[in-house]
Design an enzyme around this catalytic site. Structure first.
Site, PDB file in Angstrom:
ATOM      1  N   LYS A 137       0.856  -1.192   0.000  1.00  0.00           N
ATOM      2  CA  LYS A 137       0.000   0.000   0.000  1.00  0.00           C
ATOM      3  C   LYS A 137       0.891   1.240   0.000  1.00  0.00           C
ATOM      4  O   LYS A 137       1.741   1.401   0.879  1.00  0.00           O
ATOM      5  CB  LYS A 137      -0.908   0.019   1.231  1.00  0.00           C
ATOM      6  CG  LYS A 137      -2.118  -0.879   1.144  1.00  0.00           C
ATOM      7  CD  LYS A 137      -3.203  -0.337   0.221  1.00  0.00           C
ATOM      8  CE  LYS A 137      -3.823   0.940   0.767  1.00  0.00           C
ATOM      9  NZ  LYS A 137      -4.653   0.715   1.955  1.00  0.00           N
ATOM     10  N   HIS A 138       0.711   2.090  -0.980  1.00  0.00           N
ATOM     11  CA  HIS A 138       1.445   3.348  -1.070  1.00  0.00           C
ATOM     12  C   HIS A 138       2.945   3.158  -0.906  1.00  0.00           C
ATOM     13  O   HIS A 138       3.608   3.806  -0.104  1.00  0.00           O
ATOM     14  CB  HIS A 138       0.885   4.374  -0.080  1.00  0.00           C
ATOM     15  CG  HIS A 138      -0.459   4.887  -0.485  1.00  0.00           C
ATOM     16  ND1 HIS A 138      -0.635   5.826  -1.487  1.00  0.00           N
ATOM     17  CD2 HIS A 138      -1.700   4.572  -0.052  1.00  0.00           C
ATOM     18  CE1 HIS A 138      -1.919   6.066  -1.641  1.00  0.00           C
ATOM     19  NE2 HIS A 138      -2.594   5.314  -0.795  1.00  0.00           N
TER      20      HIS A 138
ATOM     21  N   ASN B  31      12.188   6.445   7.442  1.00  0.00           N
ATOM     22  CA  ASN B  31      12.777   5.464   8.346  1.00  0.00           C
ATOM     23  C   ASN B  31      11.803   4.315   8.559  1.00  0.00           C
ATOM     24  O   ASN B  31      10.591   4.504   8.546  1.00  0.00           O
ATOM     25  CB  ASN B  31      13.086   6.094   9.705  1.00  0.00           C
ATOM     26  CG  ASN B  31      14.247   7.064   9.675  1.00  0.00           C
ATOM     27  OD1 ASN B  31      15.273   6.811   9.073  1.00  0.00           O
ATOM     28  ND2 ASN B  31      14.062   8.208  10.332  1.00  0.00           N
TER      29      ASN B  31
ATOM     30  N   HIS C 204      13.872   5.194  -0.602  1.00  0.00           N
ATOM     31  CA  HIS C 204      13.063   6.394  -0.869  1.00  0.00           C
ATOM     32  C   HIS C 204      12.700   6.445  -2.347  1.00  0.00           C
ATOM     33  O   HIS C 204      13.418   5.882  -3.172  1.00  0.00           O
ATOM     34  CB  HIS C 204      13.817   7.659  -0.505  1.00  0.00           C
ATOM     35  CG  HIS C 204      14.007   7.852   0.975  1.00  0.00           C
ATOM     36  ND1 HIS C 204      12.986   8.181   1.827  1.00  0.00           N
ATOM     37  CD2 HIS C 204      15.126   7.708   1.737  1.00  0.00           C
ATOM     38  CE1 HIS C 204      13.455   8.286   3.070  1.00  0.00           C
ATOM     39  NE2 HIS C 204      14.740   7.995   3.037  1.00  0.00           N
TER      40      HIS C 204
END
Length: 410
Positions: A85-86, A248, A410
């Protein structure tokens, strides 16, 4: 695509096959972000959209999820699944057999499940609230058993190396025929250097293609040195999940699956607390009072998930045990699970593994983790306060390995 993998009948395959070097998308992250597409610079895209339409965020989830399950299969030898999810995993797991209690908490019968289906049931069950509307990734060809499990969940789509004809038929009829089914070319190897553009500036770096394995756990820095076979397995599950989780991040794992992922927090202790809260909920779902909740027959699986979340929460929006409310969900008024009962149940939990994508800067992370049954930890090391973190582990009898490997994503 890999030879010999079944996808569908020739008629359907010819109609929906979409192998090309560029795929136009409806829009990007948001509807106002047009135009949008995905492409490769050389050759064909490694994906084949067999059913439905795939979106920008769907593909971010799919491609990250595929790498995760591929790595899990390589590291453990078991079929693997993840629920994304996302752009972070809500859950990830390998196909270990379910216990009778896990069958109850996951609303399944283990006798009907293939190993791959079991992996998905575990991955979805790690954090069922967060997995609502997930994008699924599977390490192996999707079989009928797995497709049936997916079919009864609210989900946006799935990516896998292939699909049996029965599985593809089931999935192609999901969401009134709009369910997204993607096939990944397992032979595809991306370039070693990857690029991304932010505000007109292009970033270039080596792709994070390092393979995580048990050798990373050799440097045990605590007084206790014993890592059990199951602890090594669970730490690998947690570390591989973190490799594809927005930083994080920390991850709690147990019995071959994640049970709490804390993603995308600026403070590591907030990651640890967030993931610990999810891990605690996973443990509390197995409490006899939860397993015995007298649901009304009309409640769906998703309704039950919401009810359990409210039932177990210490800060629920609505108390599902109050008069005038419990009648919406239960055939009789359920007994409250008290704070002391929760605390007592969680105090008996042990042998949980915890991985962190970067070093723990303070001992508070260790102090919080042990309250959720953590006995094994992996982290890169390298903090100025490593000695204090090691001391905290020694005080709690925790085994900790320094991997020397940061896993920011990221």
């Amino acid at each position: 695509m890999e030879a010999g993998i079944l996808t569908s009948s020739t008629e359907i395959t010819d109609r929906i096959r979409n192998i090309m070097d560029k795929l136009e998308l409806k829009y990007g992250c948001n509807p106002n972000q047009k135009p949008a597409c995905v492409y490769v610079e050389n050759g064909d895209l490694p994906i084949n959209v067999l059913n439905g339409k795939v979106g920008y965020i769907n593909l971010l989830d799919a491609l990250n999820g595929w790498q995760l399950v591929r790595d899990l299969k390589t590291a453990t030898g078991f079929p693997a699944a993840t629920s994304f999810k996302h752009v972070s995993p809500a859950g990830a797991a390998i196909g270990l057999p379910l216990s009778p209690v896990q069958e109850q908490m996951y609303f399944v019968k283990a006798s009907t499940l293939s190993p791959l289906a079991t992996a998905y049931v575990r991955a979805r069950g790690a954090d069922r609230m967060s997995s609502f509307g997930d994008f699924i990734a599977l390490s192996d060809v999707c079989d009928e058993s797995t497709a049936k499990c997916i079919n009864r969940e609210v989900s946006d789509g799935v990516i896998a190396p292939g699909y049996t004809p029965q599985a593809l038929e089931i999935l192609s009829n999901k969401k009134r025929g709009a369910y997204t089914v993607v096939q990944i070319d397992t032979s595809f190897t991306p370039a070693s250097v990857e690029r991304r553009t932010v505000f007109g500036v292009t970033f270039k770096q080596r792709r994070n293609d390092i393979q995580l394995n048990a050798s990373l756990l050799a440097n045990i820095v605590t007084k206790r040195k014993e890592l059990t076979e199951s602890a090594v397995r669970d730490l690998l599950v947690a570390m591989i999940a973190l490799k594809y989780t927005q930083s994080n991040s920390v991850c709690y794992a147990y019995d071959g699956q994640t049970i709490g992922v804390g993603a995308g927090q600026q403070s590591r202790i907030h990651c640890t607390r967030l993931a610990a809260g999810k891990a605690d909920l996973w443990q509390l779902r197995q409490h006899p009072k939860v397993l015995a909740l007298p649901y009304l027959p009309v409640l769906s699986r998703n309704d039950k998930d919401n009810v359990i979340e409210q039932y177990l929460s210490d800060d629920a929006e609505t108390s599902v045990c109050e008069d005038g409310i419990w009648e919406r969900y239960f055939s009789e008024k359920p007994k409250t699970l008290t704070h002391d009962e929760k605390k007592d149940w969680l105090s008996k939990i042990s042998d949980v593994s915890l991985a962190s994508d970067a070093f723990f800067p303070f001992r508070d992370n260790i102090d919080r983790a042990v309250r959720s049954g953590v006995k094994y930890i992996s982290e890169p090391g390298g903090s100025l306060r490593d000695d204090l973190v090691i001391q905290a582990c020694d005080e709690h009898g925790v085994v900790m390995a320094f991997t020397g490997l940061r896993l920011f994503h990221h």
